[in-house]
Design an enzyme around this catalytic site. Sequence first.
Site, PDB file in Angstrom:
ATOM      1  N   CYS A  36       1.042  -1.272  -0.477  1.00  0.00           N
ATOM      2  CA  CYS A  36       0.011   0.268  -0.279  1.00  0.00           C
ATOM      3  C   CYS A  36       1.466   1.443   0.360  1.00  0.00           C
ATOM      4  O   CYS A  36       0.514   1.856  -0.421  1.00  0.00           O
ATOM      5  CB  CYS A  36      -1.001  -0.188   0.964  1.00  0.00           C
ATOM      6  SG  CYS A  36      -0.378   0.422   3.044  1.00  0.00           S
ATOM      7  N   HIS A  65      -1.980   0.870   8.052  1.00  0.00           N
ATOM      8  CA  HIS A  65      -2.756   1.402   5.802  1.00  0.00           C
ATOM      9  C   HIS A  65      -2.837   2.726   5.789  1.00  0.00           C
ATOM     10  O   HIS A  65      -3.103   3.246   6.242  1.00  0.00           O
ATOM     11  CB  HIS A  65      -4.229   0.665   5.334  1.00  0.00           C
ATOM     12  CG  HIS A  65      -4.242   0.398   4.500  1.00  0.00           C
ATOM     13  ND1 HIS A  65      -3.197  -0.364   3.352  1.00  0.00           N
ATOM     14  CD2 HIS A  65      -5.280   0.583   3.784  1.00  0.00           C
ATOM     15  CE1 HIS A  65      -4.722  -0.049   2.173  1.00  0.00           C
ATOM     16  NE2 HIS A  65      -5.222   1.001   2.284  1.00  0.00           N
ATOM     17  N   ASP A 112      -7.770   5.053  -3.338  1.00  0.00           N
ATOM     18  CA  ASP A 112      -7.084   4.092  -2.618  1.00  0.00           C
ATOM     19  C   ASP A 112      -6.918   2.818  -3.730  1.00  0.00           C
ATOM     20  O   ASP A 112      -7.181   1.510  -3.252  1.00  0.00           O
ATOM     21  CB  ASP A 112      -7.547   3.312  -0.542  1.00  0.00           C
ATOM     22  CG  ASP A 112      -6.926   2.342  -0.371  1.00  0.00           C
ATOM     23  OD1 ASP A 112      -5.344   2.299  -1.343  1.00  0.00           O
ATOM     24  OD2 ASP A 112      -7.348   1.421   0.427  1.00  0.00           O
TER      25      ASP A 112
END
Length: 271
Positions: free
Chosen positions: A69, A108, A125
């Site tokens: 991520c 995250h 995202d």
Amino acid sequence: MTLDLDAYFARIGWTGEPRPTVEVLRSLHRAHALGIPFENLDPVLGSAPSLAVADLEAKLVRGGRGGYCYEHNTLFGTALRQLGFTVTLLAARVVLGAAPGDIRPRSHMLLRVDVPDVTTPYIADVGFGDIGALLEPIELVAGAEVYDAPRHHRLVTVAHDGPLEMWELRAEKSGSWEGQYTFTLEPFEAPDFTMINWYIATAPHSPFARAVYAHRTLPDASHRSLAGLDLIERAEDGTIKERLLSGHDEMVQVLRNDFGIRVPEGAELPV
């Protein structure tokens, strides 16, 4: 350093007009999500991946690699800023798979994106990787939904003890809503994620430091995921095929052929 946008667009197969609009945000988001795989090879090989733009360009854009991520969303956020969007880094707690009462750290990275002349911001995202990940951004409005076909997401607010409003991203699965992660709108900065990235990549008990994980969503909406030697393939119609790979050599072959990941030569991946 700025990102070579032409090389980035070629990597994700995007051919639109580079302007800071909602339509461009949506199409870029989907193209990135489909164009670059999720993988954690660097941590399992013993190093924390660099989040410097030059290194991300070399690895994800030109090197045939994917990332997790922090890499994906740093790269995507850099591209968006160069196009004229305003990007704010946010941090989320993953609730997917958590047992009742579990409190996970904010590990995250996701993005708040403000579009010029548009009142409502968006959550973007491209780095969650899982089958419940966003394929397109979602408006930052309580109750907002996005039909990012074949997926369906909802953004809601949930009760908690802190002073800031808590948001939860949910994905629809088999007719029910499943929480993916929760977050507040407190801005984070790049150095915050430099520290988080190092911990997630190197802590002995971090799952990303112990086993190989890879995800790839294909244009036909099928999804592939690898956790260690466990390979799961989900077809567009929802059919699931699961099999256990035979060992290291087959894992490397699958990563290369099925996920499009250029595995470093001589890499000894854990199995």
